[in-house]
Design an enzyme around this catalytic site. Structure first.
Site, PDB file in Angstrom:
ATOM      1  N   LYS A 146      97.993 -33.944  32.693  1.00 13.14           N
ATOM      2  CA  LYS A 146      98.630 -35.175  33.169  1.00 13.14           C
ATOM      3  C   LYS A 146      98.585 -35.235  34.698  1.00 13.14           C
ATOM      4  CE  LYS A 146     103.240 -33.088  33.366  1.00 13.14           C
ATOM      5  NZ  LYS A 146     104.619 -33.120  32.859  1.00 13.14           N
TER       6      LYS A 146
ATOM      7  N   TYR B 229     107.341 -37.727  69.570  1.00 10.64           N
ATOM      8  CA  TYR B 229     108.489 -38.634  69.608  1.00 10.64           C
ATOM      9  C   TYR B 229     109.792 -37.849  69.794  1.00 10.64           C
ATOM     10  CZ  TYR B 229     105.387 -42.247  67.734  1.00 10.64           C
ATOM     11  OH  TYR B 229     104.364 -43.145  67.564  1.00 10.64           O
TER      12      TYR B 229
END
Length: 280
Positions: free
Chosen positions: A52, A277
């Site tokens: 899956k 940042y």
């Protein structure tokens, strides 16, 4: 189905794409060795490898082909879409659909794709029976909830489910299954309790005159620790791809995916230099 892509890597092709800055290297040889190792630990049981979520991100098509080359008798997927992609890629072997079917259209699609399907309740059996002609019958794996607390028949619902199966000409009971909640923990009291409940459910199924061929409880951790007595199959997932399924490290498993990246920039920086940042 086109090639599965993971961060610049095309599954089944050696090396990264020329412009990739990061990529995943998939070692299908390691996948095959993990499958063989798990097969040895399963003590004669058949394995139903779980592919899956695009083969746990490793590329469902190449993973499925490698496992079929190892004679995997059945693969497991979670959704109809995943099953359809494998069929489109050329996989013609048996596929077990783990996710529930919710409406008549989905049942019809499962029949088109020739899937084994999981029934998790009496209502699910009613839906399947209403949409399944007698020939060929729809292959059903009945799931019992022995303690996971998710999908599956509760013990008090089992007799009604078996009675419904007995009346349904279009359904054939191929499997009985459950799912262990704490098989990774060797000290958990829940695992032996779940195993005992499953054994009791299996006895009731056989007492009703039914003889499922695929009896499967254990996933990766259960296989490593020792499978359900009386079971005939197991469903390995993360261990196939090299993930340790138990709290101990399993030396017999190899990682199938390696993540790599190119160095795109380097500089010398004095202690305390801030960057990015907020200067983090």
């Amino acid at each position: 189905m086109g090639p599965a892509r993971t961060s610049g890597y095309v599954a089944g092709v050696e090396g990264p794409e020329p412009t990739a800055r990061a990529w995943a290297r998939i070692d299908l040889g390691a996948l095959r060795r993990n499958y063989r190792w798990l097969l040895g630990r399963a003590s004669g049981r058949r394995l139903i490898p779980v592919v899956k979520a695009d083969g746990y991100g490793h590329g469902a098509g190449p993973v499925a082909r490698a496992l079929r080359d190892e004679a995997a008798p059945m693969l497991a997927v979670a959704t109809l879409g995943e099953a359809g992609e494998l069929r489109a890629s050329g996989d013609a072997g048996r596929l077990l659909l783990l996710g529930p079917l919710l409406d008549p259209t989905a049942v019809g699609r499962a029949r088109e794709l020739d899937l084994d399907v999981v029934a998790t309740g009496v209502e699910a059996l009613e839906l399947l029976a209403a949409q399944a002609p007698a020939d060929p019958p729809l292959r059903v794996h009945l799931k019992v909830d022995t303690g996971m607390g998710r999908l599956g028949l509760l013990p008090g619902e089992l007799d009604a489910a078996l009675a419904r199966l007995g009346r349904a000409r279009g359904l054939r009971l191929e499997g009985l299954m459950s799912h262990l909640a704490e098989a990774d923990d060797p000290d958990s009291p829940r695992t032996p309790e779940q195993r005992a409940r499953f054994a009791a459910a299996l006895e009731r199924v056989r007492g009703a005159g039914l003889a499922p061929d695929w009896i499967h409880v254990d996933g990766s951790a259960g296989i490593v620790r020792g499978c359900q007595p009386g079971s005939s199959a197991a469903r390995p997932g993360i261990a196939l791809y090299g993930g340790a399924p138990t709290r101990e490290r399993d030396a017999g498993l190899e990682p199938v995916m390696t993540l790599l990246a190119r160095v795109v920039h380097a500089r010398d920086a004095a202690p305390g230099t801030r960057g990015g940042y907020g200067g983090e």
